[in-house]
Design a protein around this motif. Structure first.
Motif, mmCIF file in Angstrom:
data_model
loop_
_atom_site.group_PDB
_atom_site.id
_atom_site.type_symbol
_atom_site.label_atom_id
_atom_site.label_comp_id
_atom_site.label_asym_id
_atom_site.label_seq_id
_atom_site.Cartn_x
_atom_site.Cartn_y
_atom_site.Cartn_z
ATOM 1 N N PRO A 303 -3.653 0.777 8.580
ATOM 2 C CA PRO A 303 -3.859 2.195 8.807
ATOM 3 C C PRO A 303 -4.029 2.487 10.284
ATOM 4 N N ALA A 304 -3.810 3.756 10.644
ATOM 5 C CA ALA A 304 -4.025 4.153 12.029
ATOM 6 C C ALA A 304 -5.504 4.034 12.366
ATOM 7 N N GLN A 305 -5.784 3.846 13.636
ATOM 8 C CA GLN A 305 -7.169 3.703 14.042
ATOM 9 C C GLN A 305 -7.448 4.582 15.252
ATOM 10 N N VAL A 306 -8.529 5.313 15.176
ATOM 11 C CA VAL A 306 -8.950 6.163 16.283
ATOM 12 C C VAL A 306 -10.321 5.698 16.738
ATOM 13 N N ILE A 307 -10.476 5.492 18.025
ATOM 14 C CA ILE A 307 -11.782 5.101 18.568
ATOM 15 C C ILE A 307 -12.361 6.297 19.316
ATOM 16 N N MET A 308 -13.646 6.518 19.118
ATOM 17 C CA MET A 308 -14.327 7.609 19.807
ATOM 18 C C MET A 308 -15.397 7.017 20.719
ATOM 19 N N TYR A 351 -7.437 7.516 21.134
ATOM 20 C CA TYR A 351 -8.884 7.543 21.363
ATOM 21 C C TYR A 351 -9.319 8.861 21.962
ATOM 22 N N ILE A 352 -10.593 9.136 21.726
ATOM 23 C CA ILE A 352 -11.201 10.375 22.189
ATOM 24 C C ILE A 352 -12.443 9.989 22.956
#
Ligand SMILES: Nc1ncnc2c1ncn2[C@@H]1O[C@H](COP(=O)(O)OP(=O)(O)OP(=O)(O)O)[C@@H](O)[C@H]1O
Length: 408
Positions: A303-308, A351-352
């Protein structure tokens, strides 16, 4: 943002059920409780964390002992089946929307923080959230991460509405991995630096103790902290703690490079700053059937992964900031034409970052979102940030006392 909790979710159904019974807990507490089996027995977050530390220490000792003798069979190790055939590649659209906030409102008690925030995060983006102190940047991050629920408005993950906290929606959680690096690093105080950095490897892989020690040393070297494995977090400066947190993120990334994607992260982990959960076998199989899957280099569907990141460079000297900013960039996937439209292997698609640091804005961010008094007042590229004549942007960029941002 507050330190501490990190587990955004668990795909363990019994955990979900238990979480839903923890009505009296705050969202942060609930998510702590969601990260492991102990939740049914601990009546406060402090108790949970204490027990968690005890349990972790015991498991680390057991792991070291068993790996030294070559026997890893006693380490509990949830595992996916390895016989699944590669799935068809679904070319992801470059402008695929991963997270969308639509007219989101949030108040704490009578204090209104967000008044109709609209934000879109697309695949591949490195987004910065900027704005004056107390304007709701960390709150926005926590809403996106699913650690908070909006009072009004909608949060969509991959086009589907998330209802409540991320922990309440395991199906959505399975489709988009979310990680978070908290402001203070959120290290386990009772574990050494080496044990903190190697935590996931000790807990979730078959790597031997000596192999893990090598990986930990490599990760620490990458953030300029060689030789600090035996120190306790309390013996580190704030900047060193941040870099240890980044080292832990690198070790995690390394799992994919070593083709150990059969590991689950569902118990990952109260106190960790980088929160990642992958999926249980069931939800992973579910994900495989969906067009959100891409094929990575090892032919596994991830799955896609987003890091904050919440102020990852605050308090760091300029050189240490650069180290962290470059690490953020280097962990970020970029589309690789040689891989049929999929991305490089870290799995971090976007990422954010919440930041006040100009160096971070320029070095680690492509697009900026400016929050002021509970709404988005400006969006643009870093180049536009430098050249536009919007008063609030100019004031923020120059640090002038004159302008829309006023402190009493
Ligand atoms: N859990 C909470 N309960 C009550 N108030 C909260 C909570 N979390 C945040 N706040 C309040 O919401 C406001 C916005 O906080 P937030 O941390 O989102 O701001 P921020 O823009 O990230 O600030 P800074 O740049 O100073 O870190 C603050 O006034 C803060 O005190």
């Amino acid at each position: 943002m507050r330190p501490g909790c990190t587990s955004l979710n668990s795909s363990d159904l019994s955990c979900q059920e238990a979480c839903s019974t923890s009505q009296s807990l705050t969202s942060r507490q609930s998510s702590i409780y969601c990260s492991g089996k102990s939740l049914q027995h601990a009546s406060t977050p402090a108790q949970y964390i204490k027990r968690r530390h005890l349990r972790l220490s015991t498991r680390l000792e057991a792991k070291k002992a068993t790996t030294a003798s070559g026997d890893v069979s006693t380490i509990p190790r949830p595992k996916f089946g390895s016989s699944a055939a590669p799935q068809p590649v679904h070319q992801r659209q470059k402008d695929e929307i991963l997270i969308e906030l639509k007219d989101v409102h949030k108040a704490f008690g009578s204090k209104k923080i967000l008044n109709g925030v609209n934000i879109t995060i697309r695949r591949g983006e490195a987004v910065g959230i900027i704005g004056g102190s107390g304007t709701g940047k960390s709150t926005t991050l926590r809403l996106m991460a699913g650690l908070l629920a909006p009072d009004k408005g909608e949060i969509q993950i991959l086009g589907q509405t998330r209802h409540g906290l991320l922990a309440d929606d395991p199906e959505l959680a399975a489709q988009l991995k979310l990680g978070m690096v908290f402001q203070n690093g959120a290290l386990f105080d009772s574990l050494s630096v080496g044990e903190n950095v190697g935590f996931q490897l000790y807990e979730h892989t078959k790597m031997s103790g000596p192999r893990i020690a090598v990986k930990v040393a490599e990760a620490l070297a990458a953030v300029g902290l060689s030789g600090v494995e035996k120190l306790l977090p309390s013996e580190l400066s704030g900047g060193m703690r941040k870099r240890v947190a980044l080292a832990r993120a690198i070790v995690r990334d390394d799992l994919h490079e070593n083709d150990e994607q059969d590991v689950t992260y569902d118990e990952l982990a109260a106190g960790l700053d980088l929160v990642a959960f992958t999926v249980s076998r069931t939800s992973r199989d579910h994900v495989r059937d969906r067009p959100v899957c891409a094929l990575n280099a090892s032919n596994s569907c991830m799955p896609a992964q987003v890091i904050m990141y919440d102020e990852p460079t605050a308090g760091l000297d300029p050189v240490a900031s650069t180290v962290v900013e470059d690490l953020m960039r280097s962990m970020h996937d970029s589309p690789d034409p040689s891989m049929n439209g999929s991305s490089r292997r870290s799995g971090i698609t976007s990422y954010i970052v919440v930041t006040h640091q100009h160096s971070t804005i320029r070095r680690a961010v492509d697009r900026l979102i400016f929050l002021h008094e509970g709404t988005v007042v400006w969006e643009g590229s870093v180049e536009e940030f430098d050249t536009c004549d919007v008063p609030i942007v100019r004031q923020f960029a120059s640090g002038s006392l004159n302008g829309p941002i006023q402190y009493e």
